[in-house]
Motif scaffolding. Structure first.
Motif, mmCIF file in Angstrom:
data_model
loop_
_atom_site.group_PDB
_atom_site.id
_atom_site.type_symbol
_atom_site.label_atom_id
_atom_site.label_comp_id
_atom_site.label_asym_id
_atom_site.label_seq_id
_atom_site.Cartn_x
_atom_site.Cartn_y
_atom_site.Cartn_z
ATOM 1 N N LEU A 1 0.078 75.648 25.577
ATOM 2 C CA LEU A 1 -0.864 76.669 24.864
ATOM 3 C C LEU A 1 -2.089 76.193 24.623
ATOM 4 C CD1 LEU A 1 1.543 78.500 22.180
ATOM 5 C CD2 LEU A 1 0.738 79.477 24.091
ATOM 6 N N ILE A 2 -2.366 74.815 24.321
ATOM 7 C CA ILE A 2 -3.524 74.417 23.809
ATOM 8 C C ILE A 2 -4.419 74.475 24.987
ATOM 9 C CG2 ILE A 2 -4.825 72.164 23.442
ATOM 10 C CD1 ILE A 2 -2.430 71.924 21.312
ATOM 11 N N VAL A 3 -3.853 74.230 26.322
ATOM 12 C CA VAL A 3 -4.614 74.050 27.682
ATOM 13 C C VAL A 3 -4.584 75.570 28.368
ATOM 14 C CG1 VAL A 3 -4.158 73.380 30.205
ATOM 15 C CG2 VAL A 3 -3.512 71.816 28.394
ATOM 16 N N ALA A 4 -3.767 76.133 28.156
ATOM 17 C CA ALA A 4 -4.111 77.560 28.753
ATOM 18 C C ALA A 4 -4.500 78.572 28.156
ATOM 19 C CB ALA A 4 -2.448 77.867 29.168
ATOM 20 N N ASP A 5 -4.466 78.682 26.643
ATOM 21 C CA ASP A 5 -4.982 79.720 25.797
ATOM 22 C C ASP A 5 -6.412 79.135 25.058
ATOM 23 O OD1 ASP A 5 -5.305 81.288 23.368
ATOM 24 O OD2 ASP A 5 -3.553 82.285 23.958
ATOM 25 N N GLY A 6 -7.042 79.959 25.276
ATOM 26 C CA GLY A 6 -8.562 79.586 24.965
ATOM 27 C C GLY A 6 -8.773 79.516 23.654
ATOM 28 N N ASP A 7 -8.051 80.247 22.617
ATOM 29 C CA ASP A 7 -7.969 80.269 21.056
ATOM 30 C C ASP A 7 -7.497 79.103 20.713
ATOM 31 O OD1 ASP A 7 -9.407 82.513 20.835
ATOM 32 O OD2 ASP A 7 -7.504 83.770 20.808
ATOM 33 N N TYR A 8 -6.190 78.711 21.277
ATOM 34 C CA TYR A 8 -5.821 77.540 20.891
ATOM 35 C C TYR A 8 -6.330 76.144 21.228
ATOM 36 C CZ TYR A 8 -1.177 79.621 19.398
ATOM 37 O OH TYR A 8 -0.370 80.202 18.741
ATOM 38 N N ALA A 9 -7.180 76.251 22.223
ATOM 39 C CA ALA A 9 -7.874 75.118 22.662
ATOM 40 C C ALA A 9 -9.075 74.968 21.687
ATOM 41 C CB ALA A 9 -8.541 75.348 24.143
ATOM 42 N N LEU A 10 -9.669 75.965 21.385
ATOM 43 C CA LEU A 10 -10.821 75.926 20.499
ATOM 44 C C LEU A 10 -10.400 75.299 19.221
ATOM 45 C CD1 LEU A 10 -12.733 79.268 21.259
ATOM 46 C CD2 LEU A 10 -13.544 77.183 21.585
ATOM 47 N N ILE A 11 -9.240 75.790 18.732
ATOM 48 C CA ILE A 11 -8.554 75.553 17.391
ATOM 49 C C ILE A 11 -8.170 73.964 17.526
ATOM 50 C CG2 ILE A 11 -6.341 75.598 15.845
ATOM 51 C CD1 ILE A 11 -6.672 78.774 16.721
ATOM 52 N N PHE A 12 -7.781 73.595 18.493
ATOM 53 C CA PHE A 12 -7.368 72.144 18.559
ATOM 54 C C PHE A 12 -8.613 71.187 18.428
ATOM 55 C CE2 PHE A 12 -6.583 68.435 21.296
ATOM 56 C CZ PHE A 12 -5.553 67.673 20.441
ATOM 57 N N ASN A 13 -9.721 71.573 19.433
ATOM 58 C CA ASN A 13 -10.877 70.782 19.378
ATOM 59 C C ASN A 13 -11.566 70.886 17.853
ATOM 60 O OD1 ASN A 13 -10.895 70.149 21.869
ATOM 61 N ND2 ASN A 13 -11.876 72.031 22.512
ATOM 62 N N ALA A 14 -11.456 72.000 16.816
ATOM 63 C CA ALA A 14 -12.053 72.034 15.880
ATOM 64 C C ALA A 14 -11.336 71.396 14.788
ATOM 65 C CB ALA A 14 -11.892 73.595 15.472
ATOM 66 N N LEU A 15 -9.852 70.967 15.031
ATOM 67 C CA LEU A 15 -9.039 70.372 13.903
ATOM 68 C C LEU A 15 -8.726 68.671 14.527
ATOM 69 C CD1 LEU A 15 -6.284 72.483 13.387
ATOM 70 C CD2 LEU A 15 -8.331 72.565 12.238
ATOM 71 N N ARG A 16 -9.610 68.505 15.581
ATOM 72 C CA ARG A 16 -9.160 66.986 16.267
ATOM 73 C C ARG A 16 -9.721 66.009 15.127
ATOM 74 N NH1 ARG A 16 -11.227 66.474 21.983
ATOM 75 N NH2 ARG A 16 -13.154 66.847 21.031
ATOM 76 N N GLN A 17 -11.034 66.081 14.758
ATOM 77 C CA GLN A 17 -11.539 65.234 13.884
ATOM 78 C C GLN A 17 -10.492 64.872 12.692
ATOM 79 O OE1 GLN A 17 -14.044 63.100 14.422
ATOM 80 N NE2 GLN A 17 -13.611 62.184 12.433
ATOM 81 N N GLY A 18 -10.200 66.191 12.140
ATOM 82 C CA GLY A 18 -9.062 66.090 10.957
ATOM 83 C C GLY A 18 -7.931 65.185 11.145
#
Length: 267
Positions: free
Chosen positions: A27-44
């Protein structure tokens, strides 16, 4: 029959966890929303691991000191250590976070400025303001205090598990009490308490989510901010849960492997 029985034991829960991990990874790779969310939370993720690791190391050191006081010959030290353990363990971690952040930190700043009034006036030390005490370090301090009480009891149990005959034998050889603890008791006790300490670290990673209440930019706080700004609550908290599960389940598996390795070495 024993080996055949073990071969038939399939960890279905682990297979299900791996399936969920693969699903979320896709989902993180294929879904744009999940990819954006993952990048936003990565620093956390780095903030969560940093807070948990620093707080845990400090809690282990403080817990060991409290445990040594708890088993001391001095009644005063035993009473003080017991008082500390019982009081701290009776306070919820969230309440302790608020207390340290909004009561303890301002009082510490006042004490700092009062004790160092002369050097501060001479320009040797800077005056400290309440805002100079970073919220991340307030959270680390609270987690350190909270977990040190539980870790102290873990160390106490490990120390008291050592046979008294070993201590008496070491004393008869002329070793001092400090040498007995250094060479006889602590090396064996540390081996006994390593598995429960590792489990406490896993628990601390989960409890570190509470630091979001102080505005610390961990996974939970970043997820809260992102979800309220985008209204993608379902997707955001799916990723938040996934990140915590990856860390905690991964560490739990390492702990189990470590426990099996210790058992093999014991035999």
């Amino acid at each position: 029959m024993g080996p055949q029985k073990k071969r038939r034991e399939i960890p279905y829960w682990l297979l299900a966890a791996v399936f969920l991990a693969l699903l979320f990874g896709w989902l993180i790779v294929a879904d744009g929303d999940y990819a954006l969310i993952f990048n936003a939370l990565r620093q956390g993720v780095f903030t969560t691991l940093w807070v948990s690791l620093v707080a845990f190391v400090l809690a282990v050191v403080l817990g060991l000191l409290v445990a040594l006081a708890r088993v001391s010959r001095s009644r005063w030290l035993r009473e003080i250590a017991t008082f500390y353990i019982e009081i701290v363990r009776g306070i919820p971690i969230l309440v302790l976070l608020f207390y340290v952040a909004f009561v303890g930190a301002p009082q510490f700043v006042l004490l700092w400025n009062w004790l160092l009034a002369a050097p501060i006036e001479a320009g040797w030390f800077p005056a400290m303001g309440v805002r100079d005490f970073d919220m991340t370090w307030r959270a680390i301090t609270a987690l350190t205090i909270g977990y040190s009480a539980f870790i102290a009891e873990v160390f106490r149990a490990g120390i008291e598990a050592i046979a008294k005959g070993q201590v008496e034998a070491a004393a008869s050889l002329g070793l001092s009490r400090l040498q007995i603890y250094r060479f006889i008791i602590l090396p064996q006790a540390l081996r006994l308490v390593l598995p429960p300490l590792a489990n406490d670290f896993v628990s601390m990673i989960k409890d570190s989510a509470l630091v979001s209440a102080l505005g610390v930019q961990d996974i939970t706080q970043l997820g809260k901010v992102y979800s309220t700004s985008t209204f993608l609550f379902f997707e955001t908290y799916n990723v938040v849960a996934f990140l915590y599960l990856v860390m905690t389940v991964g560490l739990s598996l390492l702990v189990r492997a470590f426990e099996r390795w210790l058992k093999r070495r014991g035999h």
